[in-house]
Write an enzyme that holds these catalytic residues in place. Structure first.
Site, PDB file in Angstrom:
ATOM      1  N   HIS A  45       0.529  -1.160   0.124  1.00 53.27           N
ATOM      2  CA  HIS A  45       0.507   0.187  -0.092  1.00 53.27           C
ATOM      3  C   HIS A  45       0.731   1.167   0.190  1.00 53.27           C
ATOM      4  O   HIS A  45       0.338   2.309  -0.652  1.00 53.27           O
ATOM      5  CB  HIS A  45      -0.653   0.034   1.105  1.00 53.27           C
ATOM      6  CG  HIS A  45      -1.843   1.278   1.060  1.00 53.27           C
ATOM      7  ND1 HIS A  45      -1.989   1.458   2.413  1.00 53.27           N
ATOM      8  CD2 HIS A  45      -2.586   1.818   0.194  1.00 53.27           C
ATOM      9  CE1 HIS A  45      -2.968   2.651   2.119  1.00 53.27           C
ATOM     10  NE2 HIS A  45      -3.358   2.912   0.724  1.00 53.27           N
ATOM     11  N   GLU A  48       2.495   2.469  -3.501  1.00 54.86           N
ATOM     12  CA  GLU A  48       1.294   2.627  -4.659  1.00 54.86           C
ATOM     13  C   GLU A  48       1.363   3.919  -4.076  1.00 54.86           C
ATOM     14  O   GLU A  48       0.969   4.611  -5.424  1.00 54.86           O
ATOM     15  CB  GLU A  48      -0.223   1.437  -3.749  1.00 54.86           C
ATOM     16  CG  GLU A  48      -1.226   2.737  -4.122  1.00 54.86           C
ATOM     17  CD  GLU A  48      -2.976   2.611  -3.569  1.00 54.86           C
ATOM     18  OE1 GLU A  48      -3.406   3.715  -3.319  1.00 54.86           O
ATOM     19  OE2 GLU A  48      -3.284   1.117  -3.072  1.00 54.86           O
ATOM     20  N   GLU A 126      -5.360   7.327   6.049  1.00 52.76           N
ATOM     21  CA  GLU A 126      -6.163   6.208   5.438  1.00 52.76           C
ATOM     22  C   GLU A 126      -6.212   5.453   6.843  1.00 52.76           C
ATOM     23  O   GLU A 126      -7.804   5.087   6.803  1.00 52.76           O
ATOM     24  CB  GLU A 126      -5.621   5.871   3.884  1.00 52.76           C
ATOM     25  CG  GLU A 126      -5.837   6.609   3.201  1.00 52.76           C
ATOM     26  CD  GLU A 126      -5.668   5.535   2.179  1.00 52.76           C
ATOM     27  OE1 GLU A 126      -5.574   4.472   1.772  1.00 52.76           O
ATOM     28  OE2 GLU A 126      -4.848   6.181   1.499  1.00 52.76           O
TER      29      GLU A 126
END
Length: 189
Positions: A45, A48, A126
């Site tokens: 992640h 990304e 997040e």
């Protein structure tokens, strides 16, 4: 519709219609958080996020996002258990330029040291948003009932603890882990 294989082995599907007023592209990388190393959960992640932070050809952070927004488009990405997907849409007359910036994420990403801490914070933000999501909570309960040796049972989102605190305490350079993960998993094959 047209399917083709590029010279580097990437499989493509092209779709065209003369009445569409948007152009779009996506790339799917066949690695997600199940591929995270045991000692650095969340690295898929984090990678990304870091790809959006510039390339050798387009070194300015968020240059792609600004280009997309200035040309009537949107962009996003997600990391799931088995894949990471990057996608955007834009006005068709600037698709070629957008594809060049986008492709360079994968060809020559910078992974700048100056972006690392900021993007760890973005991943952590997040994670904190997910804490109040019922769907995320149910997923965490499901994971806690699995065999702890199975990769699916591990934490995959990443946060400050998994990407900064624990690696520092363990003498792990998170940027080096990021570079190795990219080299191991981000190739046309």
């Amino acid at each position: 519709y047209c399917g083709l294989e590029l010279s580097n082995g990437i499989l493509c599907v092209l779709i065209s219609h003369p009445k569409l007023d948007k152009a779009a592209a996506a790339i799917n990388v066949s690695i997600g958080n199940l591929g995270d190393p045991n000692d650095v959960p969340g690295i898929a992640h984090f990678l990304e996020h870091m790809l959006f932070m510039g390339s050798s050809k387009y070194p300015n952070e968020n240059e792609f996002s600004k280009f997309i927004e200035n040309n009537g488009g949107t962009s996003n990405a997600y990391t799931s258990t088995r894949e990471t997907n990057y996608h955007f849409d834009i006005n068709p007359n600037v698709l070629a330029d957008a594809l060049d910036i986008f492709a360079n994420f994968f060809i020559s990403p910078l992974f700048s040291s100056s972006s690392v801490e900021r993007e760890i914070q973005a991943v952590n933000s997040e994670f904190e948003r997910y804490l109040s999501s019922d769907a995320w909570r149910i997923s965490q309960i499901e994971k806690s009932t699995l065999d702890p040796e199975h990769p699916y049972s591990r934490f995959g989102t990443g946060n400050i603890e998994s990407l900064q605190t624990i690696p520092k305490e363990s003498g792990i350079d998170i940027r080096e882990v990021l570079l190795k993960f990219y080299e191991d998993h981000y190739s046309a094959n």
